[in-house]
Design a protein around this motif. Sequence first.
Motif, PDB file in Angstrom:
ATOM      1  N   VAL A 186       8.634 -21.341  50.490  1.00 28.21           N
ATOM      2  CA  VAL A 186       7.408 -21.999  50.933  1.00 28.21           C
ATOM      3  C   VAL A 186       6.442 -22.055  49.756  1.00 28.21           C
ATOM      4  O   VAL A 186       6.431 -21.157  48.911  1.00 28.21           O
ATOM      5  N   VAL A 187       5.641 -23.127  49.710  1.00 29.34           N
ATOM      6  CA  VAL A 187       4.630 -23.270  48.659  1.00 29.34           C
ATOM      7  C   VAL A 187       3.302 -23.695  49.265  1.00 29.34           C
ATOM      8  O   VAL A 187       3.264 -24.358  50.299  1.00 29.34           O
ATOM      9  N   ASN A 188       2.214 -23.284  48.638  1.00 28.49           N
ATOM     10  CA  ASN A 188       0.888 -23.810  48.950  1.00 28.49           C
ATOM     11  C   ASN A 188       0.620 -24.923  47.960  1.00 28.49           C
ATOM     12  O   ASN A 188       0.790 -24.741  46.753  1.00 28.49           O
ATOM     13  N   VAL A 189       0.218 -26.088  48.473  1.00 26.88           N
ATOM     14  CA  VAL A 189      -0.002 -27.270  47.643  1.00 26.88           C
ATOM     15  C   VAL A 189      -1.437 -27.751  47.837  1.00 26.88           C
ATOM     16  O   VAL A 189      -1.898 -27.911  48.963  1.00 26.88           O
ATOM     17  N   LYS A 190      -2.132 -27.983  46.716  1.00 26.42           N
ATOM     18  CA  LYS A 190      -3.473 -28.543  46.777  1.00 26.42           C
ATOM     19  C   LYS A 190      -3.372 -30.055  46.715  1.00 26.42           C
ATOM     20  O   LYS A 190      -2.771 -30.611  45.794  1.00 26.42           O
ATOM     21  N   THR A 191      -3.947 -30.731  47.701  1.00 28.35           N
ATOM     22  CA  THR A 191      -3.972 -32.192  47.751  1.00 28.35           C
ATOM     23  C   THR A 191      -5.417 -32.645  47.925  1.00 28.35           C
ATOM     24  O   THR A 191      -6.325 -31.821  48.047  1.00 28.35           O
ATOM     25  N   SER A 192      -5.609 -33.926  47.985  1.00 29.63           N
ATOM     26  CA  SER A 192      -6.955 -34.447  48.221  1.00 29.63           C
ATOM     27  C   SER A 192      -7.443 -34.098  49.625  1.00 29.63           C
ATOM     28  O   SER A 192      -8.644 -34.103  49.885  1.00 29.63           O
ATOM     29  N   ALA A 193      -6.518 -33.785  50.538  1.00 31.74           N
ATOM     30  CA  ALA A 193      -6.875 -33.425  51.900  1.00 31.74           C
ATOM     31  C   ALA A 193      -7.134 -31.931  52.059  1.00 31.74           C
ATOM     32  O   ALA A 193      -7.528 -31.486  53.129  1.00 31.74           O
ATOM     33  N   TRP A 221       3.874 -41.470  49.523  1.00 32.98           N
ATOM     34  CA  TRP A 221       3.783 -40.027  49.735  1.00 32.98           C
ATOM     35  C   TRP A 221       2.598 -39.474  48.952  1.00 32.98           C
ATOM     36  O   TRP A 221       2.349 -39.855  47.806  1.00 32.98           O
ATOM     37  N   PRO A 222       1.853 -38.540  49.536  1.00 34.70           N
ATOM     38  CA  PRO A 222       0.717 -37.956  48.813  1.00 34.70           C
ATOM     39  C   PRO A 222       1.168 -37.044  47.672  1.00 34.70           C
ATOM     40  O   PRO A 222       2.250 -36.457  47.718  1.00 34.70           O
ATOM     41  N   MET A 223       0.328 -36.938  46.665  1.00 35.26           N
ATOM     42  CA  MET A 223       0.619 -36.095  45.510  1.00 35.26           C
ATOM     43  C   MET A 223      -0.196 -34.810  45.621  1.00 35.26           C
ATOM     44  O   MET A 223      -1.277 -34.802  46.202  1.00 35.26           O
ATOM     45  N   GLY A 224       0.363 -33.745  45.078  1.00 29.60           N
ATOM     46  CA  GLY A 224      -0.347 -32.470  45.082  1.00 29.60           C
ATOM     47  C   GLY A 224       0.104 -31.601  43.926  1.00 29.60           C
ATOM     48  O   GLY A 224       0.992 -31.971  43.149  1.00 29.60           O
ATOM     49  N   ARG A 225      -0.512 -30.435  43.819  1.00 23.74           N
ATOM     50  CA  ARG A 225      -0.177 -29.466  42.772  1.00 23.74           C
ATOM     51  C   ARG A 225       0.110 -28.124  43.442  1.00 23.74           C
ATOM     52  O   ARG A 225      -0.672 -27.665  44.277  1.00 23.74           O
ATOM     53  N   ILE A 226       1.233 -27.509  43.085  1.00 26.62           N
ATOM     54  CA  ILE A 226       1.604 -26.224  43.662  1.00 26.62           C
ATOM     55  C   ILE A 226       0.641 -25.151  43.153  1.00 26.62           C
ATOM     56  O   ILE A 226       0.442 -24.999  41.950  1.00 26.62           O
ATOM     57  N   LEU A 227       0.041 -24.422  44.096  1.00 21.48           N
ATOM     58  CA  LEU A 227      -0.882 -23.347  43.762  1.00 21.48           C
ATOM     59  C   LEU A 227      -0.208 -21.978  43.832  1.00 21.48           C
ATOM     60  O   LEU A 227      -0.508 -21.095  43.038  1.00 21.48           O
ATOM     61  N   GLU A 228       0.683 -21.808  44.819  1.00 22.85           N
ATOM     62  CA  GLU A 228       1.273 -20.505  45.061  1.00 22.85           C
ATOM     63  C   GLU A 228       2.664 -20.686  45.653  1.00 22.85           C
ATOM     64  O   GLU A 228       2.905 -21.630  46.400  1.00 22.85           O
ATOM     65  N   VAL A 229       3.582 -19.802  45.297  1.00 26.57           N
ATOM     66  CA  VAL A 229       4.939 -19.845  45.838  1.00 26.57           C
ATOM     67  C   VAL A 229       5.213 -18.562  46.616  1.00 26.57           C
ATOM     68  O   VAL A 229       4.685 -17.498  46.294  1.00 26.57           O
ATOM     69  N   PHE A 230       6.027 -18.679  47.669  1.00 27.08           N
ATOM     70  CA  PHE A 230       6.401 -17.543  48.510  1.00 27.08           C
ATOM     71  C   PHE A 230       7.920 -17.472  48.563  1.00 27.08           C
ATOM     72  O   PHE A 230       8.578 -18.454  48.911  1.00 27.08           O
ATOM     73  N   SER A 231       8.462 -16.308  48.228  1.00 30.06           N
ATOM     74  CA  SER A 231       9.911 -16.112  48.213  1.00 30.06           C
ATOM     75  C   SER A 231      10.395 -15.529  49.536  1.00 30.06           C
ATOM     76  O   SER A 231       9.664 -14.810  50.217  1.00 30.06           O
ATOM     77  N   GLN A 247       2.891 -27.053  39.166  1.00 29.09           N
ATOM     78  CA  GLN A 247       3.774 -28.219  39.090  1.00 29.09           C
ATOM     79  C   GLN A 247       3.234 -29.336  39.987  1.00 29.09           C
ATOM     80  O   GLN A 247       2.823 -29.089  41.121  1.00 29.09           O
ATOM     81  N   LEU A 248       3.219 -30.566  39.478  1.00 32.89           N
ATOM     82  CA  LEU A 248       2.852 -31.716  40.303  1.00 32.89           C
ATOM     83  C   LEU A 248       4.030 -32.087  41.191  1.00 32.89           C
ATOM     84  O   LEU A 248       5.177 -32.091  40.735  1.00 32.89           O
ATOM     85  N   VAL A 249       3.741 -32.394  42.456  1.00 33.68           N
ATOM     86  CA  VAL A 249       4.789 -32.723  43.416  1.00 33.68           C
ATOM     87  C   VAL A 249       4.337 -33.863  44.317  1.00 33.68           C
ATOM     88  O   VAL A 249       3.149 -34.160  44.431  1.00 33.68           O
TER      89      VAL A 249
END
Length: 69
Positions: A36-43, A18-28, A4-6
């Motif tokens: 919690v989510v891992n998000v891939k961004t340009s950084a 605000w920077p944009m990113g894509r969710i790579l992994e979710v933690f329940s 998902q784009l966020v």
Amino acid sequence: MENQLVLLKDPNTKPLDWPMGRILEVFSGSNGLVRVVNVKTSAGILKRTITKVVPLPIPDDPATEEKNI
């Protein structure tokens, strides 16, 4: 929710910046809800709590959305 784009909330900047990113992994959490989510961004890849991300309202398949209009 994965892929998902966020936008990543930043209280020190305007929402348009605000920077944009894509969710790579979710933690329940222990109750099964996403916390919690891992998000891939340009950084790079960042770990953020779910309250710090805003999902963008982009359909998974834009072609099917146009047919429903």
